[in-house]
Structures are given as structure tokens and as C-alpha cells.
Design an enzyme around this catalytic site. Structure first.
Site, PDB file in Angstrom:
ATOM      1  N   HIS B 126       0.836  -1.209   0.000  1.00  0.00           N
ATOM      2  CA  HIS B 126       0.000   0.000   0.000  1.00  0.00           C
ATOM      3  C   HIS B 126       0.869   1.258   0.000  1.00  0.00           C
ATOM      4  O   HIS B 126       2.040   1.215   0.403  1.00  0.00           O
ATOM      5  CB  HIS B 126      -0.915   0.000   1.225  1.00  0.00           C
ATOM      6  CG  HIS B 126      -2.131  -0.854   1.039  1.00  0.00           C
ATOM      7  ND1 HIS B 126      -2.985  -0.701  -0.017  1.00  0.00           N
ATOM      8  CD2 HIS B 126      -2.635  -1.877   1.793  1.00  0.00           C
ATOM      9  CE1 HIS B 126      -3.973  -1.579   0.082  1.00  0.00           C
ATOM     10  NE2 HIS B 126      -3.774  -2.318   1.162  1.00  0.00           N
ATOM     11  N   CYS B 185       0.065   1.892  -5.292  1.00  0.00           N
ATOM     12  CA  CYS B 185      -0.959   2.717  -5.941  1.00  0.00           C
ATOM     13  C   CYS B 185      -0.460   4.149  -6.098  1.00  0.00           C
ATOM     14  O   CYS B 185       0.252   4.670  -5.224  1.00  0.00           O
ATOM     15  CB  CYS B 185      -2.229   2.713  -5.107  1.00  0.00           C
ATOM     16  SG  CYS B 185      -2.927   1.080  -5.004  1.00  0.00           S
TER      17      CYS B 185
END
Lengths: 272, 211
Positions: B126, B185
Site C-alpha cells: 500500500h 498505488c
């Protein structure tokens, strides 16, 4: 010659009755379990499925929070146990009615939008890309929807349930009538007891079948789709099995009552 | 004992015997006609029974000659540490890359290779402060170190790229040469569902195998 013919007819008709009683019990159990939405709801409640799904939704929503740049607070209290329970129950009812069901995600969506706006305002952050934000909202709403419906392919397979239900109901009534006629004919032909044999043989078969089936199945570690669905499927199988056993016990009792009545009658004749 | 009573007992015994005979007869009939079908379905159900204790607790082992892991780490377990000193990344590597695991550290796509095996090694995490927030700050030439339970592997960043999340062809699994692909991301400082991925590619420059 005629006596032998009568004897053969008696055994043959009793064998046919046994097969029909076994079929009758099997179909009846399917009717009151698999084809009964209330049974499914009962099993769901037994396995704590609603609470597990509710927790699962929160857990999976939190996976998307990490990469979203938003705070965990935006997904708090988006849904609750009552809401999840209501949606699952409606989904089951619609499946059994053969109707398509669309999960109403408006409450979740509106709540989420309000919470995101509040968060952005409090953190003094501006959403630079509304498209990304909308996609995030859709993703969270989809998590809720998917956890309720398990798999969107399910309705495709179960939309024939109402038709099957009707056929099964007619089948049960038809089989019941055929069994009664058959027993009556057997009784007229043989002048013997006709109820104990089909009942006892069916009961024995159910007990043996149940025992050997559960001996061969390794259900302890059974896993399908996810933990809650697996537990639910196991509970459904155990429920069906216990209904079969109850039916077998009832048949056994019917058999014993018939034998008892016969014995009492005979004893009365002997006393006289 | 009066004859009538004897007759009654005989009749009851006969009923039991016939019931038992019918039961056996039908079981034999079912066995010969449907046993294969039953067996097939029972096997399918039993195949769905997975015991967690069946997973091997043996340590991960690497064969230097064949350059292959002899025993893969169990899914969800930590098998190494990822270090990028230039941006302060020091994270555990988990086997698997589902969202549940990515809450805990760096994932390792189970369909890709392991360090030392000579293929693509794909690792997502993440973009939060705890994980890969600073990955986009990595420069070409920076050093990435993977300390696995079976050895230490050093990579140099060869390039960085921003790709679309729906384009997995940009992260090809190949076995011609060893490439480390770390991704997260992107962008890291906006809100919403990210449709881009920031990828760091690393080339193997050193390997030390544990004895």
C-alpha cells in the site's frame, strides 16, 4: 398355486412400497429443508452468519481505505447488523420466489459520501480527482453488495426454484396417494400386515445410509467460498441429516405401533 | 403357548426379517447402480476439505544448483525483509498478495518467482506512510536489499514507471532474467481509488546464500 401367487404379489408390492416410502421421505425432507427459505434462514441464524458477514464487510472495506488516502472513520457505521440481516433475508426470499434482487446500496452510498465530505472538510483536503473518489465509493458499495449476494451467478441457477417447489409438492401428494393405494391393494390381496415392512426397511436404510455417508465425508475441514459459507453449508447438511433421522424414527414408531395394535388384537382373541 | 400367540410372534419375526432383507436388497441395488456417482461426489466434497495443519512447517529451502526453492513458504507467512535505505523502507515480506496480507506488509505475488530463481519477482504494498508512501522517491541506481530466510539479494533500481492498474502486461512474469518489480498505488497524495501504479524495477547485482 394361488396362495403362492398371493405371497409373491405381497412381497413384490411391499418392496415397491418400501422404495416409494423411501422416495417420499427423501422428497419430503428436501421440500422442508433445501426448498424452504425459512429453513435456510434458521440455519443462517444458527451459524451466526449475519454477524460474520457484517464483520466481513467492515474488514473488507478497510482493505480499500489504506490506499485511498482517506481515514478509517469514513467507513465506520456505514452499515449495521439489522441492515445486513434485512438484506440477506430479502435476498433469500427473492431467490425462492424466483425473482431477481437488487441490493439497495443507497443508504451505504449516501452515508459514505457524507462521511467523505466531512472528512475532507475537517482535514482541509480537496479531492483533486472526482473520478477516483467516485470509483472508491463504487468499490466500497460493491463490497457491501457482494458480501450480501455472495456471488452474482447464484440467481441464474436458483431462478427455477419456484417451479421445482411446485413439482415437488405435487410429487409428494402424488406419492402419498400412490403409497396409500398400494398398501390398501396389498392388504386386500394378502390379508397381512402391510405397514410395518416399508416403514422398518426405510428406517433401516436411512440409518445405514446416514451413517455410511458421514463416515465417508470429511466435513470437519470442509471449505467452500469462505469460512461463513462453509459453516452454513455444513449446518445445512447436518440439518438435512437430522431431518432424515427424525423421519426414520417416526417410521420406526409407526412400525412398532402397527405391530403393537396387531399384537393386542391377537391377544384379545387368545384371551377370549 | 397358544397357537395364535405363536403365530403372532412368527408373523412379527417375519416382518422384521423381510424388512431387513428388503433393506439389504435395496442397499446392494443402490451400491451396484449408483456407487460410482456417490463416490465421485464424496471425493469432490472431501477435496474441499483443507486442513490448516497440513501446511508444512519446515523452513524454506533453496537449491543453489537448480536455482529453485525446494520448499515454498506457506501462504500468509513472512519469508523475508525488504530494505530500501535511500527512502527509509524496511518491511516484512509476506507470501501472497491479497488485501488482507497487504494490511500487514509487502506482499509477494505467489505466481511470480522468488529472489535467486532468475525470474520476475512481483511485490506490491500500500501507498501509506507505513509502507510504500516514499517508493516514488526512489531514484535509478538506488539499492534494494531482500533479506530472505535462505539468503540476501541485492538489486539496483534500473528504472521506474507509472502504469495503468488494468494493464498487467507491464509486469510480465518471465524466467529469462531476474527482475524485481515493486509497485504501489499512484499518486500517493490524492484521495479515492487509484487507477495508476508506480513501479520500481530492480536488476540483481548480488546474492549471498545462507549456508
Amino acid at each position: 398355486m394361488q396362495a403362492r401367487l398371493r405371497m409373491i404379489s405381497y412381497y413384490l408390492l411391499e418392496l415397491i412400497s418400501t422404495i416409494l416410502v423411501l422416495l417420499f421421505v427423501g422428497i419430503l425432507v428436501i421440500k422442508i429443508t433445501l426448498l424452504n427459505p425459512n429453513y435456510l434462514k434458521k440455519q443462517i441464524a444458527k451459524t451466526n452468519y449475519y454477524a460474520e458477514v457484517n464483520e466481513d464487510i467492515s474488514e473488507e472495506m478497510s482493505y480499500y481505505i489504506l490506499q485511498s488516502g482517506l481515514d478509517n472513520s469514513v467507513i465506520e457505521d456505514l452499515h449495521n447488523l439489522d441492515m445486513v440481516k434485512k438484506d440477506i433475508d430479502n435476498y433469500i426470499d427473492n431467490i425462492y420466489a424466483g425473482e431477481s434482487y437488487v441490493v439497495d446500496t443507497n443508504v451505504v452510498k449516501n452515508n459514505l459520501e457524507a462521511k467523505i465530505n466531512a472528512y475532507l472538510e475537517s482535514a482541509n483536503v480537496k479531492a483533486s480527482n472526482q473520478e477516483e473518489l467516485d470509483m472508491f465509493i463504487d468499490q466500497i458499495v460493491t463490497v457491501y453488495k457482494n458480501k450480501i449476494i455472495i456471488n452474482d451467478q447464484i440467481p441464474k441457477y436458483v431462478n427455477k426454484i419456484p417451479v421445482i417447489n411446485k413439482i415437488v409438492t405435487v410429487g409428494i401428494i402424488g406419492l402419498g396417494i400412490v403409497i396409500l393405494i398400494l398398501l390398501f391393494v396389498t392388504r386386500v390381496i394378502s390379508k397381512k400386515m402391510v405397514i410395518p415392512i416399508p416403514c422398518l426397511a426405510t428406517a433401516l436404510m436411512i440409518f445405514i445410509g446416514n451413517f455410511s455417508l458421514f463416515k465417508s465425508l470429511e466435513l470437519d475441514e470442509f471449505f467452500f467460498w469462505n469460512k461463513h459459507v462453509s459453516e452454513l453449508l455444513k449446518e445445512i447438511v447436518f440439518g438435512i441429516s437430522s431431518y432424515m433421522n427424525i423421519s426414520a424414527v417416526i417410521l420406526l414408531i409407526i412400525c412398532l405401533i402397527c405391530l403393537l395394535i396387531r399384537s393386542i388384537r391377537r391377544l384379545k382373541i387368545v384371551k377370549r | 403357548m397358544p397357537n395364535k400367540l405363536k403365530h403372532l410372534l412368527k408373523e412379527i419375526a417375519e416382518q422384521f426379517a423381510i424388512s431387513f432383507f428388503f433393506c439389504c436388497l435395496l442397499i446392494v441395488a443402490i451400491y451396484f447402480t449408483c456407487s460410482n456417482t456417490f463416490e465421485k461426489y464424496i471425493n469432490i466434497i472431501n477435496m474441499m476439505s483443507v486442513s490448516e495443519t497440513e501446511a508444512s512447517n519446515l523452513p524454506v529451502a533453496f537449491d543453489i544448483v537448480s536455482k529453485r526453492l525446494e520448499r515454498n513458504p506457506n501462504y500468509g507467512t513472512v519469508w523475508g525483509t525488504l530494505k530500501i535505505e535511500s527512502v527509509g523502507i524496511d518491511l516484512p515480506i509476506y507470501q501472497g498478495d491479497d488485501l488482507k496480507l497487504l494490511k500487514k506488509g509487502v506482499g509477494h505475488f505467489a505466481g511470480s518467482y522468488f529472489p535467486g530463481e532468475g525470474g520476475s519477482i512481483i511485490m506490491p504494498a500500500h501507498n501509506t506512510k507505513k509502507f510504500f508512501r516514499h517508493l516514488p522517491e526512489v531514484k535509478v541506481g538506488d539499492e534494494i536489499v531482500i533479506e530472505a530466510t535462505y539468503g540476501t539479494f541485492t538489486y539496483n533500481v534500473s528504472k521506474t514507471e507509472i502504469i495503468d492498474y488494468q494493464d498487467p502486461s507491464k509486469l510480465p512474469v518471465q524466467e529469462e532474467h531476474e527482475v524485481l518489480m515493486l509497485y504501489t498505488c499512484y499518486p500517493v497524495n490524492t484521495v479515492g481509488l487509484k487507477t495508476k501504479r508506480f513501479v520500481v524495477f530492480g536488476e540483481l547485482v548480488g546474492a549471498e546464500y545462507a549456508s
